[in-house]
Design an enzyme around this catalytic site. Structure first.
Site, mmCIF file in Angstrom:
data_model
loop_
_atom_site.group_PDB
_atom_site.id
_atom_site.type_symbol
_atom_site.label_atom_id
_atom_site.label_comp_id
_atom_site.label_asym_id
_atom_site.label_seq_id
_atom_site.Cartn_x
_atom_site.Cartn_y
_atom_site.Cartn_z
ATOM 1 N N ARG A 84 -9.161 -4.949 3.995
ATOM 2 C CA ARG A 84 -9.839 -3.720 3.285
ATOM 3 C C ARG A 84 -11.115 -3.544 3.962
ATOM 4 O O ARG A 84 -11.468 -2.340 3.522
ATOM 5 C CB ARG A 84 -9.716 -4.324 1.710
ATOM 6 C CG ARG A 84 -8.713 -4.182 1.223
ATOM 7 C CD ARG A 84 -8.531 -4.502 -0.308
ATOM 8 N NE ARG A 84 -7.483 -5.229 -0.601
ATOM 9 C CZ ARG A 84 -7.182 -5.802 -1.854
ATOM 10 N NH1 ARG A 84 -7.879 -5.598 -2.998
ATOM 11 N NH2 ARG A 84 -5.815 -6.273 -2.125
ATOM 12 N N LYS A 117 4.216 -13.326 -2.138
ATOM 13 C CA LYS A 117 3.331 -12.964 -3.104
ATOM 14 C C LYS A 117 3.666 -12.078 -4.124
ATOM 15 O O LYS A 117 4.663 -11.382 -3.978
ATOM 16 C CB LYS A 117 2.268 -11.988 -2.033
ATOM 17 C CG LYS A 117 1.128 -11.464 -3.013
ATOM 18 C CD LYS A 117 -0.154 -11.229 -2.004
ATOM 19 C CE LYS A 117 -0.995 -10.127 -2.873
ATOM 20 N NZ LYS A 117 -2.580 -10.229 -2.279
ATOM 21 N N GLU A 138 -7.901 -15.877 1.951
ATOM 22 C CA GLU A 138 -7.182 -14.514 2.467
ATOM 23 C C GLU A 138 -7.938 -13.573 2.711
ATOM 24 O O GLU A 138 -8.709 -13.112 1.636
ATOM 25 C CB GLU A 138 -5.936 -14.411 1.287
ATOM 26 C CG GLU A 138 -5.198 -13.188 1.723
ATOM 27 C CD GLU A 138 -4.538 -12.246 0.234
ATOM 28 O OE1 GLU A 138 -3.992 -12.964 -0.399
ATOM 29 O OE2 GLU A 138 -4.480 -10.974 0.375
#
Ligand code: 3PG
Length: 215
Positions: free
Chosen positions: A46, A130, A42
């Site tokens: 960011r 998630k 993943e």
């Protein structure tokens, strides 16, 4: 179960990656993860250049599953998709992003930790969520409590997971895989500790096997 859900679940752990220098590190990292038996990532938005990292990882290891994480806008979904991302992860539940990904046939795993989030996810027909941030939101106890009214979901907890608690999490049948950055920390990547990354992946794979053979 969709193909991507199935593959993630078979692997059992999802490295959560933030690459400061994708041109330098993405291909080496992809190769290390695959060599360690964890052919999934993943790649979080960011850091700038997450789309470059996704593209380079897919080029280096075409059989690897590469998704985009910390996706906050539809523009980021577009960037991720054109870079070759095969799934999208969002920190929270954003109905606009879920609908957008579903229109494109792109699997999305939104962060859900409350009954209200789970209700919303049910309306969109999602099967895998998630659970983020896992430890800080109540950890395994909360995941189990949430599965009583919502037994239809499998969850991927992320946040505070390491080799210390991975087995405990994976032993819970509600959990299809665990996400974490412990095998891909900035120290490991920035200092080219690829062998350590491979070892951490191998240890994780062992734990996945142990947790599943006990279950
Ligand atoms: C995530 O984005 O999923 C988490 O920040 C990863 O959490 P960790 O760094 O505690 O593994």
């Amino acid at each position: 179960m969709c193909d991507i859900n199935q593959k993630i679940s078979e692997i059992g752990v999802v490295p959560v990656i933030k690459l400061n220098n994708p041109e330098r590190d993405a291909a080496n990292l992809a190769k290390a993860l695959c060599e360690g038996g964890v052919p999934v990532a993943e790649v979080t938005f960011r850091a700038a250049g997450a789309d470059i990292a996704i593209r380079l990882m897919r080029e280096a290891c075409p059989d690897m599953l590469v998704g985009a994480g910390t996706v906050l806008t539809t523009e980021q979904v577009d960037k991720a998709l054109s870079a070759g991302a095969q799934f999208i992860v969002t920190p929270g539940f954003d109905p606009e992003l879920v609908a957008y990904c579903q229109e494109k046939g792109l699997p999305i795993y939104p962060g859900c930790t409350t009954p209200t989030d789970y209700h919303a996810a049910l309306k969109f027909g999602l099967k895998v969520l998630k659970f983020f941030p896992a430890e800080q939101s109540g950890g395994l106890a909360k995941i189990k409590a949430m599965s009583a009214p919502f037994p239809m979901f499998k969850v991927m907890p992320t946040g505070g997971i390491s080799l210390k608690n991975l087995k405990e999490y994976l032993s819970c049948p509600v959990i299809c895989a665990c996400g974490g950055s412990y095998m891909v920390t900035a120290d490991l990547i920035d200092n080219n500790k690829w062998e350590e990354i491979i070892e951490l992946c191998k240890k994780s794979v062992e734990i996945v096997k142990e947790a599943r053979s006990n279950g």
